[in-house]
Design a protein around this motif. Structure first.
Motif, PDB file in Angstrom:
ATOM      1  N   UNK A  88       0.822  -1.211   0.000  1.00 16.71           N
ATOM      2  CA  UNK A  88       0.000   0.000   0.000  1.00 16.71           C
ATOM      3  C   UNK A  88       0.858   1.264   0.000  1.00 16.71           C
ATOM      4  N   UNK A  89       1.880   1.297   0.834  1.00 21.21           N
ATOM      5  CA  UNK A  89       2.651   2.537   0.938  1.00 21.21           C
ATOM      6  C   UNK A  89       3.514   2.797  -0.292  1.00 21.21           C
ATOM      7  N   UNK A  90       3.915   1.753  -1.021  1.00 22.63           N
ATOM      8  CA  UNK A  90       4.671   1.996  -2.258  1.00 22.63           C
ATOM      9  C   UNK A  90       3.756   2.566  -3.342  1.00 22.63           C
ATOM     10  N   UNK A  91       2.447   2.472  -3.135  1.00 21.02           N
ATOM     11  CA  UNK A  91       1.470   3.054  -4.068  1.00 21.02           C
ATOM     12  C   UNK A  91       0.961   4.399  -3.563  1.00 21.02           C
ATOM     13  N   UNK A  92       1.695   4.994  -2.626  1.00 18.24           N
ATOM     14  CA  UNK A  92       1.320   6.284  -2.039  1.00 18.24           C
ATOM     15  C   UNK A  92      -0.015   6.222  -1.300  1.00 18.24           C
ATOM     16  N   UNK A  93      -0.275   5.073  -0.690  1.00 19.23           N
ATOM     17  CA  UNK A  93      -1.508   4.893   0.072  1.00 19.23           C
ATOM     18  C   UNK A  93      -1.216   4.707   1.558  1.00 19.23           C
ATOM     19  N   UNK A  94      -0.148   5.366   2.017  1.00 16.87           N
ATOM     20  CA  UNK A  94       0.151   5.357   3.441  1.00 16.87           C
ATOM     21  C   UNK A  94      -0.785   6.289   4.196  1.00 16.87           C
ATOM     22  N   UNK A  95      -1.219   5.883   5.368  1.00 20.97           N
ATOM     23  CA  UNK A  95      -2.161   6.691   6.149  1.00 20.97           C
ATOM     24  C   UNK A  95      -1.423   7.724   6.997  1.00 20.97           C
ATOM     25  N   UNK A  96      -0.498   7.274   7.809  1.00 21.78           N
ATOM     26  CA  UNK A  96       0.314   8.193   8.605  1.00 21.78           C
ATOM     27  C   UNK A  96       1.419   8.768   7.735  1.00 21.78           C
ATOM     28  N   UNK A 100      14.359  -1.136   1.100  1.00 27.29           N
ATOM     29  CA  UNK A 100      13.885  -2.224   1.950  1.00 27.29           C
ATOM     30  C   UNK A 100      12.375  -2.371   1.844  1.00 27.29           C
ATOM     31  N   UNK A 101      11.659  -1.248   1.840  1.00 27.11           N
ATOM     32  CA  UNK A 101      10.200  -1.282   1.706  1.00 27.11           C
ATOM     33  C   UNK A 101       9.812  -1.964   0.393  1.00 27.11           C
ATOM     34  N   UNK A 102      10.492  -1.593  -0.697  1.00 29.31           N
ATOM     35  CA  UNK A 102      10.190  -2.197  -1.991  1.00 29.31           C
ATOM     36  C   UNK A 102      10.455  -3.689  -2.016  1.00 29.31           C
ATOM     37  N   UNK A 103      11.558  -4.087  -1.384  1.00 28.93           N
ATOM     38  CA  UNK A 103      11.902  -5.514  -1.347  1.00 28.93           C
ATOM     39  C   UNK A 103      10.855  -6.312  -0.570  1.00 28.93           C
ATOM     40  N   UNK A 104      10.378  -5.746   0.527  1.00 25.95           N
ATOM     41  CA  UNK A 104       9.355  -6.447   1.322  1.00 25.95           C
ATOM     42  C   UNK A 104       8.038  -6.511   0.557  1.00 25.95           C
ATOM     43  N   UNK A 105       7.672  -5.397  -0.078  1.00 26.27           N
ATOM     44  CA  UNK A 105       6.413  -5.340  -0.820  1.00 26.27           C
ATOM     45  C   UNK A 105       6.372  -6.379  -1.942  1.00 26.27           C
ATOM     46  N   UNK A 106       7.519  -6.660  -2.537  1.00 26.33           N
ATOM     47  CA  UNK A 106       7.582  -7.586  -3.666  1.00 26.33           C
ATOM     48  C   UNK A 106       8.103  -8.972  -3.284  1.00 26.33           C
ATOM     49  N   UNK A 107       8.363  -9.173  -1.992  1.00 25.94           N
ATOM     50  CA  UNK A 107       8.936 -10.432  -1.544  1.00 25.94           C
ATOM     51  C   UNK A 107       7.907 -11.415  -1.026  1.00 25.94           C
ATOM     52  N   UNK A 108       8.424 -12.556  -0.576  1.00 26.75           N
ATOM     53  CA  UNK A 108       7.546 -13.627  -0.100  1.00 26.75           C
ATOM     54  C   UNK A 108       7.964 -14.171   1.272  1.00 26.75           C
ATOM     55  N   UNK A 109       8.890 -13.478   1.936  1.00 33.00           N
ATOM     56  CA  UNK A 109       9.389 -14.000   3.212  1.00 33.00           C
ATOM     57  C   UNK A 109       9.104 -13.057   4.377  1.00 33.00           C
ATOM     58  N   UNK A 110       8.041 -12.241   4.249  1.00 31.41           N
ATOM     59  CA  UNK A 110       7.760 -11.269   5.307  1.00 31.41           C
ATOM     60  C   UNK A 110       7.563 -11.922   6.661  1.00 31.41           C
ATOM     61  N   UNK A 111       6.778 -12.989   6.713  1.00 27.26           N
ATOM     62  CA  UNK A 111       6.473 -13.630   7.999  1.00 27.26           C
ATOM     63  C   UNK A 111       7.738 -14.056   8.723  1.00 27.26           C
ATOM     64  N   UNK A 112       8.671 -14.654   7.979  1.00 22.33           N
ATOM     65  CA  UNK A 112       9.929 -15.103   8.580  1.00 22.33           C
ATOM     66  C   UNK A 112      10.751 -13.925   9.071  1.00 22.33           C
ATOM     67  N   UNK A 129       4.447   9.263   8.524  1.00 21.59           N
ATOM     68  CA  UNK A 129       5.656   8.472   8.685  1.00 21.59           C
ATOM     69  C   UNK A 129       5.611   7.220   7.819  1.00 21.59           C
ATOM     70  N   UNK A 130       4.447   6.588   7.732  1.00 24.90           N
ATOM     71  CA  UNK A 130       4.311   5.401   6.885  1.00 24.90           C
ATOM     72  C   UNK A 130       4.659   5.737   5.439  1.00 24.90           C
ATOM     73  N   UNK A 131       4.126   6.873   4.955  1.00 26.93           N
ATOM     74  CA  UNK A 131       4.400   7.251   3.577  1.00 26.93           C
ATOM     75  C   UNK A 131       5.858   7.639   3.387  1.00 26.93           C
ATOM     76  N   UNK A 132       6.420   8.346   4.389  1.00 27.22           N
ATOM     77  CA  UNK A 132       7.837   8.720   4.319  1.00 27.22           C
ATOM     78  C   UNK A 132       8.724   7.481   4.220  1.00 27.22           C
ATOM     79  N   UNK A 133       8.312   6.416   4.883  1.00 28.58           N
ATOM     80  CA  UNK A 133       9.088   5.179   4.888  1.00 28.58           C
ATOM     81  C   UNK A 133       9.269   4.648   3.466  1.00 28.58           C
ATOM     82  N   UNK A 134       8.251   4.843   2.636  1.00 27.94           N
ATOM     83  CA  UNK A 134       8.314   4.350   1.258  1.00 27.94           C
ATOM     84  C   UNK A 134       8.993   5.331   0.313  1.00 27.94           C
ATOM     85  N   UNK A 135       9.220   6.555   0.766  1.00 27.01           N
ATOM     86  CA  UNK A 135       9.794   7.589  -0.097  1.00 27.01           C
ATOM     87  C   UNK A 135      11.228   7.947   0.254  1.00 27.01           C
TER      88      UNK A 135
END
Length: 303
Positions: A234-242, A257-269, A244-250
């Motif tokens: 959501x935040x990489x699509x500029x849909x951050x609510x806070x 790191x945000x981009x890697x997590x958004x496109x990755x498959x190992x978040x839970x781990x 700080x959340x949006x700043x994290x993606x910008x």
């Protein structure tokens, strides 16, 4: 999560540990997996706590967000010593960031996140004054937040993963009104916010509303109560609510790191690993702390 639900969960857990405290004994050992095995006679402490959390999750599925927030607020200040539960007119519990705080690992798993192994054995510290609860401000910059986490032995990647707790979190309209209507006193909304999100939030949070409505931090309605990487998508699509959340993606310091997590498959781990690391911050063991007989008060006698 309602205040009554929070109170009952905390009371139930406190009752469990109060009962077990008469049977359990500690030891001068560092954190370890399975710490409580054999220390409470035949009681399986982790299973008991897990059962309490599971029962309450069935009644209130918002409990993962509440307990995630409680763990962060406790562990970030003086380590995971349960000092946030201590009563007192100026105790850590009364600090402004803790006034809205509501066995976290079990709640994360129930919320769809991965199961991670928890090291136990940390003891409880003294009550901390509210004014010394050094939690990051919601208005903090990414660079200052990285510095704040570094002081706790947590790196920038840890910080970004721990913010993943927002995937099941909520905020309130009063905390985002400036982004919707008067960003930085410009009389206009935050230009970084997605236009469709802005329209939806303005509907949810009209000017001069009489009710301070809640807003999901993950705006994917199919995932707002699931512990996953949807928040990052959501935040990489500029849909951050806070902000700080949006700043994290910008911000260049956290964007990769945000981009890697958004496109990755190992978040839970990776999220579980970050939570384990959070649990080791400023931990007290041996002669440094104590095992309380009550969750809400320091023992009068020494160990």
């Amino acid at each position: 999560m309602s205040s009554s639900s929070v109170a009952l969960v905390v009371f139930t857990l406190a009752l469990v540990f109060s009962t077990l405290s008469h049977q359990c004994h500690g030891g001068d050992v560092p954190l370890q997996v399975g710490y409580y095995k054999g220390k409470c006679r035949l009681a399986d402490v982790e299973a008991i706590v897990g059962g309490v959390v599971k029962a309450w999750y069935k009644r209130d599925p918002t409990i993962p967000a509440a307990l995630l927030r409680m763990q962060f607020h406790d562990c970030f200040v003086n380590g995971c010593d349960a000092s946030i539960l201590l009563d007192g007119s100026s105790s850590e519990k009364t600090a402004v960031p803790n006034l809205s705080v509501e066995a976290t690992r079990d709640a994360v798993a129930l919320g769809g996140g991965g199961w991670y192994i928890v090291q136990a054995g940390g003891e409880t510290g003294p009550s901390l004054l509210a004014k010394n609860a050094d939690l990051p401000s919601p208005s903090i910059s990414v660079s200052d937040s990285i510095k704040a986490f570094a002081r706790k032995g947590l790196n920038a990647t840890d910080m970004v993963y721990l913010l993943g707790g927002h995937t099941v979190g909520v905020t309130h309209c009063s905390l985002i009104m400036d982004r919707l209507y008067n960003f930085q006193n410009t009389g206009k909304p935050d230009p970084t916010m997605d236009s469709s999100l802005l329209a939806a939030l303005r509907h949810r949070c009209p000017r001069n509303a009489s009710v301070d409505s809640s807003v999901d931090l993950d705006q994917n309605p199919l995932s707002s109560m699931i512990v996953d990487n949807s928040y990052y998508r959501q935040i990489v699509r500029n849909r951050g609510i806070l902000k700080f959340d949006q700043d994290l993606a910008l911000d260049p310091m956290s964007k990769p790191t945000v981009g890697a997590i958004a496109n990755g498959f190992d978040f839970s781990t990776r999220f579980g690993q970050a939570m384990i690391k959070l649990g080791t911050v400023d931990v007290l063991t041996g002669k440094q702390g104590q095992i309380r007989s009550s969750c809400r008060a320091i023992n009068n006698a020494s160990k």
